[in-house]
Motif scaffolding. Sequence first.
Motif, PDB file in Angstrom:
ATOM      1  N   ARG A 253      77.027   4.871 -64.059  1.00  0.00           N
ATOM      2  CA  ARG A 253      75.684   4.372 -63.747  1.00  0.00           C
ATOM      3  C   ARG A 253      75.469   4.218 -62.243  1.00  0.00           C
ATOM      4  O   ARG A 253      74.391   4.492 -61.723  1.00  0.00           O
ATOM      5  N   ARG A 254      76.515   3.800 -61.521  1.00  0.00           N
ATOM      6  CA  ARG A 254      76.381   3.684 -60.072  1.00  0.00           C
ATOM      7  C   ARG A 254      76.193   5.057 -59.433  1.00  0.00           C
ATOM      8  O   ARG A 254      75.363   5.230 -58.529  1.00  0.00           O
ATOM      9  N   LEU A 255      76.940   6.046 -59.902  1.00  0.00           N
ATOM     10  CA  LEU A 255      76.777   7.391 -59.378  1.00  0.00           C
ATOM     11  C   LEU A 255      75.395   7.950 -59.706  1.00  0.00           C
ATOM     12  O   LEU A 255      74.771   8.627 -58.876  1.00  0.00           O
ATOM     13  N   GLU A 256      74.911   7.668 -60.895  1.00  0.00           N
ATOM     14  CA  GLU A 256      73.601   8.170 -61.290  1.00  0.00           C
ATOM     15  C   GLU A 256      72.493   7.553 -60.431  1.00  0.00           C
ATOM     16  O   GLU A 256      71.547   8.240 -60.022  1.00  0.00           O
ATOM     17  N   GLU A 257      72.603   6.262 -60.153  1.00  0.00           N
ATOM     18  CA  GLU A 257      71.611   5.622 -59.286  1.00  0.00           C
ATOM     19  C   GLU A 257      71.689   6.187 -57.862  1.00  0.00           C
ATOM     20  O   GLU A 257      70.658   6.365 -57.200  1.00  0.00           O
ATOM     21  N   ALA A 258      72.901   6.465 -57.395  1.00  0.00           N
ATOM     22  CA  ALA A 258      73.055   7.073 -56.066  1.00  0.00           C
ATOM     23  C   ALA A 258      72.439   8.474 -56.057  1.00  0.00           C
ATOM     24  O   ALA A 258      71.769   8.869 -55.085  1.00  0.00           O
ATOM     25  N   ARG A 259      72.655   9.241 -57.110  1.00  0.00           N
ATOM     26  CA  ARG A 259      72.064  10.587 -57.206  1.00  0.00           C
ATOM     27  C   ARG A 259      70.540  10.517 -57.151  1.00  0.00           C
ATOM     28  O   ARG A 259      69.890  11.300 -56.448  1.00  0.00           O
ATOM     29  N   LEU A 260      69.965   9.567 -57.888  1.00  0.00           N
ATOM     30  CA  LEU A 260      68.510   9.428 -57.885  1.00  0.00           C
ATOM     31  C   LEU A 260      67.989   9.042 -56.502  1.00  0.00           C
ATOM     32  O   LEU A 260      66.925   9.488 -56.080  1.00  0.00           O
ATOM     33  N   ALA A 261      68.765   8.213 -55.786  1.00  0.00           N
ATOM     34  CA  ALA A 261      68.353   7.820 -54.436  1.00  0.00           C
ATOM     35  C   ALA A 261      68.312   9.022 -53.500  1.00  0.00           C
ATOM     36  O   ALA A 261      67.499   9.076 -52.571  1.00  0.00           O
ATOM     37  N   LEU A 262      69.180  10.003 -53.748  1.00  0.00           N
ATOM     38  CA  LEU A 262      69.207  11.193 -52.902  1.00  0.00           C
ATOM     39  C   LEU A 262      67.981  12.079 -53.115  1.00  0.00           C
ATOM     40  O   LEU A 262      67.717  12.972 -52.306  1.00  0.00           O
ATOM     41  N   THR A 263      67.248  11.855 -54.196  1.00  0.00           N
ATOM     42  CA  THR A 263      66.031  12.642 -54.433  1.00  0.00           C
ATOM     43  C   THR A 263      64.818  12.000 -53.777  1.00  0.00           C
ATOM     44  O   THR A 263      63.733  12.575 -53.814  1.00  0.00           O
ATOM     45  N   ALA A 264      64.984  10.801 -53.225  1.00  0.00           N
ATOM     46  CA  ALA A 264      63.858  10.113 -52.579  1.00  0.00           C
ATOM     47  C   ALA A 264      63.492  10.836 -51.289  1.00  0.00           C
ATOM     48  O   ALA A 264      64.360  11.208 -50.504  1.00  0.00           O
ATOM     49  N   SER A 265      62.235  11.041 -51.095  1.00  0.00           N
ATOM     50  CA  SER A 265      61.779  11.725 -49.891  1.00  0.00           C
ATOM     51  C   SER A 265      60.571  10.974 -49.326  1.00  0.00           C
ATOM     52  O   SER A 265      59.689  10.567 -50.083  1.00  0.00           O
ATOM     53  N   PRO A 266      60.521  10.750 -47.986  1.00  0.00           N
ATOM     54  CA  PRO A 266      61.436  11.285 -46.956  1.00  0.00           C
ATOM     55  C   PRO A 266      62.550  10.329 -46.579  1.00  0.00           C
ATOM     56  O   PRO A 266      63.361  10.639 -45.704  1.00  0.00           O
ATOM     57  N   ASP A 267      62.609   9.154 -47.192  1.00  0.00           N
ATOM     58  CA  ASP A 267      63.535   8.108 -46.734  1.00  0.00           C
ATOM     59  C   ASP A 267      64.830   8.107 -47.545  1.00  0.00           C
ATOM     60  O   ASP A 267      65.164   7.124 -48.212  1.00  0.00           O
ATOM     61  N   ARG A 268      65.552   9.209 -47.513  1.00  0.00           N
ATOM     62  CA  ARG A 268      66.820   9.255 -48.226  1.00  0.00           C
ATOM     63  C   ARG A 268      67.856   8.424 -47.485  1.00  0.00           C
ATOM     64  O   ARG A 268      68.001   8.543 -46.270  1.00  0.00           O
ATOM     65  N   PRO A 269      68.602   7.584 -48.185  1.00  0.00           N
ATOM     66  CA  PRO A 269      69.658   6.815 -47.516  1.00  0.00           C
ATOM     67  C   PRO A 269      70.803   7.733 -47.110  1.00  0.00           C
ATOM     68  O   PRO A 269      70.979   8.818 -47.669  1.00  0.00           O
ATOM     69  N   SER A 270      71.595   7.273 -46.166  1.00  0.00           N
ATOM     70  CA  SER A 270      72.760   8.049 -45.737  1.00  0.00           C
ATOM     71  C   SER A 270      73.879   7.894 -46.758  1.00  0.00           C
ATOM     72  O   SER A 270      73.864   7.000 -47.608  1.00  0.00           O
TER      73      SER A 270
END
Length: 318
Positions: A253-270
């Motif tokens: 679940r933590r990896l899945e939430e991190a994956r979803l965060a990487l789809t956020a645009s334009p403010d993707r976290p590092s």
Amino acid sequence: MDSTLPGAAARGFDAYRNKWDSQLGARLPGFSSATTGDFRVRAHAVRMRDLMMVDIHGVSGIRTERPANSVEGEIQLYVVSSGAYTLDDGSGRGGYTVSAGQFLLRRLERPGNFEMQPHTTAKVIAAMSSTLEPLLRKRGITGAAESAEIRLLMAHANMVRTMLADLGPDGAHAARNALIELVKGAALGRFDDMEPRLAPALAQAAKDLADRRLADPELSPALLARELNVSMRTLQRAFAAVGESANTYIRYRRLEEARLALTASPDRPSVSELAAYWQFSDSSHFIRAFKKAYGRTPAEYARAIGTAEERAVPRRVV
């Protein structure tokens, strides 16, 4: 059943009552004229033999003036998420008000009226049970909806609601019996952790709790077991029964939430921000776990998402 949808308010109470009567084979109580004149309610109800379960949200207030044809001795559980639910016990001695975050478990002595404040959300379970009746004679049990026993019960009830249409007669019978066993646990303030029928409910309750605390650095199988008032061995058995482990679920679940965060645009976290937020020991550990799960590093995944987004943007023709 939903009388809050556009156009449904015009049909209002009569359409709701007709659907309730025809699909559930049960009669609604008599409501006040103010209630029927402004009846905005959403409800999802299921019946399993002698057990009925209703999820209800009243946008408008609800008040009855004539009780439904309830049966004396019926066991009733009310779990209120928002608003308040007030019940007359029909004895003349008063009744109960169940506020948000509380539950009431009672044996019905005689039918009475009830009232719901506007914007009340509740789950109501009613059943005839010779197992439960001796536990509740002449008394009601109230407590916090966040108790371990109610968490388990709600997890199972929500699974039943989702899966009931796909269950055969034997599966529905087993689901009903497990629900009764969990109501018994609510009455006793404990449940039989060796009962195999309760393993799916325990695993689901643990998942629900983990989902709410994914970013918590203290989240672990030990914390889940403690919050649900079971031993680690019992929790491990419950997850094994559904083919998982608690640690694996938390990691997924933590990896899945991190994956979803990487789809956020334009403010993707590092990558380092994601690793810290989702409680990975360091960026390298996070990158290895991410690549193992998704076949790409986080940076590769973010670039692939960005390329796909660019291709999806229509080009302006000059």
